[in-house]
Design a protein around this motif. Structure first.
Motif, mmCIF file in Angstrom:
data_model
loop_
_atom_site.group_PDB
_atom_site.id
_atom_site.type_symbol
_atom_site.label_atom_id
_atom_site.label_comp_id
_atom_site.label_asym_id
_atom_site.label_seq_id
_atom_site.Cartn_x
_atom_site.Cartn_y
_atom_site.Cartn_z
ATOM 1 N N HIS A 28 -3.576 -1.025 6.959
ATOM 2 C CA HIS A 28 -3.716 -2.318 7.651
ATOM 3 C C HIS A 28 -4.492 -3.352 6.830
ATOM 4 C CE1 HIS A 28 -2.310 0.090 10.993
ATOM 5 N NE2 HIS A 28 -3.412 0.802 10.993
ATOM 6 N N GLY A 29 -4.568 -3.175 5.531
ATOM 7 C CA GLY A 29 -5.302 -4.122 4.694
ATOM 8 C C GLY A 29 -6.793 -3.868 4.615
ATOM 9 N N THR A 30 -7.258 -2.751 5.165
ATOM 10 C CA THR A 30 -8.689 -2.438 5.156
ATOM 11 C C THR A 30 -9.134 -1.976 3.777
ATOM 12 O OG1 THR A 30 -8.298 -0.145 5.849
ATOM 13 C CG2 THR A 30 -8.681 -1.772 7.594
ATOM 14 N N ARG A 31 -10.452 -1.947 3.598
ATOM 15 C CA ARG A 31 -11.070 -1.392 2.390
ATOM 16 C C ARG A 31 -12.194 -0.478 2.868
ATOM 17 N NH1 ARG A 31 -9.308 -2.743 -2.078
ATOM 18 N NH2 ARG A 31 -11.192 -2.446 -3.285
ATOM 19 N N HIS A 32 -12.320 0.678 2.201
ATOM 20 C CA HIS A 32 -13.336 1.636 2.632
ATOM 21 C C HIS A 32 -13.892 2.420 1.441
ATOM 22 C CE1 HIS A 32 -9.455 3.920 3.038
ATOM 23 N NE2 HIS A 32 -10.131 4.711 2.240
#
Length: 195
Positions: free
Chosen positions: A105-109
């Motif tokens: 979903h376009g997240t960064r972690h």
């Protein structure tokens, strides 16, 4: 005669469209100044708390100045990780400057090798909020599932981060929707009405 698509949409879907446009306008007008205002707020986070933030998407208010301030004050930080559809989020340790990986979903972690943490404070992104502490998200239910799980085995404080323009009269709430404990905007902290 058939209903137009607009009249057949559920209330949350209709509100999401309006809230997305309102948030985009607030981001355009306030941008980084709003993020800096958040960083200066006294949020009442207990000493020693593990604070889960988020990496901002699109026009979400940017929590990174706040997270940098919290790190400088000695708080341990984490960022969410989407581990699967219809599952609660996991949280991995993060400090300002740490490398991140792309997520769903376009997240960064943080990468898989980062320590898994259980937050006692969750900074929560949103599209809209109301005075009762209900928030409107993107519809995936990740934060509702996560807060329900965290609250089932201990206390957790959920703080919604938003532009003040994202406040609405009422967010349509379902039985599974988890309330925020407070909301922080560029104008200050909003105490949630108690039921």
């Amino acid at each position: 005669m058939t209903d137009s698509p607009k009249t057949t949409l559920d209330p949350k879907t209709r509100l999401r469209a309006a809230a997305t446009a309102k948030r985009a306008e607030a981001a355009r007008l306030l941008g980084p100044a709003a993020a800096e205002a958040l960083a200066a707020l006294a949020l009442g986070i207990p000493a020693g708390a593990v604070v889960a933030g988020y990496w901002p998407l699109d026009t979400e208010i940017d929590p990174r100045p706040l997270m940098t301030s919290l790190a400088a004050s000695g708080y341990e930080l984490a960022l969410p990780v989407v581990v699967g559809r219809d599952r609660p989020l996991a949280f991995r340790a993060w400090s300002p400057g740490d490398e991140l990986e792309a997520g769903p979903h376009g997240t960064r972690h943080p990468p898989a090798g980062a320590a898994v943490l259980r937050p006692s404070v969750v900074l929560t992104p949103l599209l809209a909020f109301d005075a009762k502490g209900f928030r409107l998200g993107y519809g995936g239910g990740y934060y509702d599932r996560t807060l329900a799980l965290l609250r089932s085995d201990g206390q957790v404080m959920a703080i919604g981060l938003a532009y003040s323009a994202q406040r609405v009269d009422a967010v349509p709430a379902e039985a599974w929707d988890q309330k925020l404990d407070k909301i922080a905007t560029e104008l200050g902290v909003i105490a949630v009405e108690q039921a």
